[in-house]
Design a protein around this motif. Sequence first.
Motif, PDB file in Angstrom:
ATOM      1  N   UNK A 188      42.438  36.153  31.007  1.00 22.57           N
ATOM      2  CA  UNK A 188      43.154  35.642  32.184  1.00 22.57           C
ATOM      3  C   UNK A 188      43.271  36.717  33.257  1.00 22.57           C
ATOM      4  N   UNK A 189      43.263  37.996  32.856  1.00 28.64           N
ATOM      5  CA  UNK A 189      43.347  39.091  33.819  1.00 28.64           C
ATOM      6  C   UNK A 189      42.110  39.113  34.713  1.00 28.64           C
ATOM      7  N   UNK A 190      40.988  38.604  34.210  1.00 29.96           N
ATOM      8  CA  UNK A 190      39.771  38.537  35.018  1.00 29.96           C
ATOM      9  C   UNK A 190      39.954  37.627  36.227  1.00 29.96           C
ATOM     10  N   UNK A 191      40.919  36.734  36.160  1.00 34.78           N
ATOM     11  CA  UNK A 191      41.184  35.810  37.264  1.00 34.78           C
ATOM     12  C   UNK A 191      42.394  36.216  38.077  1.00 34.78           C
ATOM     13  N   UNK A 192      42.917  37.436  37.826  1.00 33.06           N
ATOM     14  CA  UNK A 192      44.049  37.948  38.588  1.00 33.06           C
ATOM     15  C   UNK A 192      43.566  38.974  39.605  1.00 33.06           C
ATOM     16  N   UNK A 193      44.435  39.313  40.544  1.00 32.46           N
ATOM     17  CA  UNK A 193      44.110  40.349  41.534  1.00 32.46           C
ATOM     18  C   UNK A 193      44.331  41.721  40.914  1.00 32.46           C
ATOM     19  N   UNK A 194      43.607  41.969  39.842  1.00 33.27           N
ATOM     20  CA  UNK A 194      43.651  43.226  39.097  1.00 33.27           C
ATOM     21  C   UNK A 194      42.281  43.908  39.212  1.00 33.27           C
ATOM     22  N   UNK A 195      42.169  45.112  38.657  1.00 32.19           N
ATOM     23  CA  UNK A 195      40.940  45.895  38.792  1.00 32.19           C
ATOM     24  C   UNK A 195      39.952  45.704  37.653  1.00 32.19           C
ATOM     25  N   UNK A 196      40.341  45.018  36.569  1.00 30.48           N
ATOM     26  CA  UNK A 196      39.458  44.938  35.402  1.00 30.48           C
ATOM     27  C   UNK A 196      38.103  44.318  35.709  1.00 30.48           C
ATOM     28  N   UNK A 197      38.080  43.236  36.479  1.00 30.20           N
ATOM     29  CA  UNK A 197      36.807  42.580  36.791  1.00 30.20           C
ATOM     30  C   UNK A 197      35.925  43.477  37.652  1.00 30.20           C
ATOM     31  N   UNK A 198      36.500  44.090  38.669  1.00 31.01           N
ATOM     32  CA  UNK A 198      35.742  44.965  39.553  1.00 31.01           C
ATOM     33  C   UNK A 198      35.190  46.155  38.779  1.00 31.01           C
TER      34      UNK A 198
END
Length: 371
Positions: A143-153
């Motif tokens: 779910x963090x991949x769909x948040x405005x977090x840095x993990x996806x980037x």
Amino acid sequence: MSPHADRPSSAAPALWGYAAVRAVGLAVLAVAAAVAGEDALHRLKGRWDSVWYARIAEHGYGHEVTLPGGGVHSDLAFFPLLPALERGLAQVLRIDAATAGLVVSWAASLAAAWGIYAVGERVAGRRAGVVLAVLWGVYPTAFVQSMAYTESLFTALAAWSLYAVLRERWVWAGVLCVGAGLTRPSAAALIAALGVTAVVTVVRERRLTARMAVGVLLAPLGWLGYVVFVAVRRGSATAYFEVQAAWGNSIDGGVALARFVWTNLTGPVPLAGVGLCAALALVGWVAWLCVRQRQPLPVLVYALAVVVVSLVGAAYFGSRPRLMMPAFPLLLPAAVALARLRDRTLVAVLAGLALASGAYGAFTLLGPGPP
């Protein structure tokens, strides 16, 4: 192994599969949020670290929060690439920084899935690469991949950097590593992967090309650059590490983790401690499977280093699964095994995992604590 894994046409099944499982996760969150009377969109872009990134995007660095106990949380703990992208996109699209952060994260998650597929395809074949990308989308904290977090980037930059190393495109690998180093402190794992691979290549083949040297020299510049920036801003060579320590993110070699596990083992509910030990044992077993699988050296070093970085810090235990999420090569043994299933069975398994991941994500996001 296809020489065109980096082409959109080759990656299309992986991207569609990844988008599908993330859509399931978001749908589960939307339903759960509606039942609970909460705003699902706000949970994705306006809580916890997302707020800090948006504030940096809007006002630059300099914000601090004094805690009741006297501790100070500074926004210098957050690396600059995501807020810089938020700021730029917000100005171009005329939207607020928080929404821009969500757009960046969603776009980056697709780029990450593509890069993960490319690495997986090169290591284990096209079908395993597709499954690997989809498995990353159903990781428990996906779910963090769909948040405005840095993990996806960060994962996007890391995956494409590793792919560049596998293709011996060292300069590109170094440039992408610079970006990763401006995104998250765990870029140290990627820097190590490039460095170790270069050293082993030089020792085994007795050659050091100019491109390899340039790539390796470029790799740490993003991470080092930000550490120096904080040092100059604070007037102390160790300022960055002091800022992180104030957030409880100092490196203690795993002491805090061991203490947390022991406290649970000897507490009123020892079963919780047993569960923690089982989770850590599972991580160790999966890491061993990656070694036995003989993953390419840069891929293996990166994955193991991310795990180590995630476990040796003093951060609270609940954040560690999220910190390990960029270590996507840990999923490669499972991807290879699942790739042997028939299509119908494989789809059923991945759908079940998507629902489970979505339920866990909704439970966490609608709860009081950060991921």
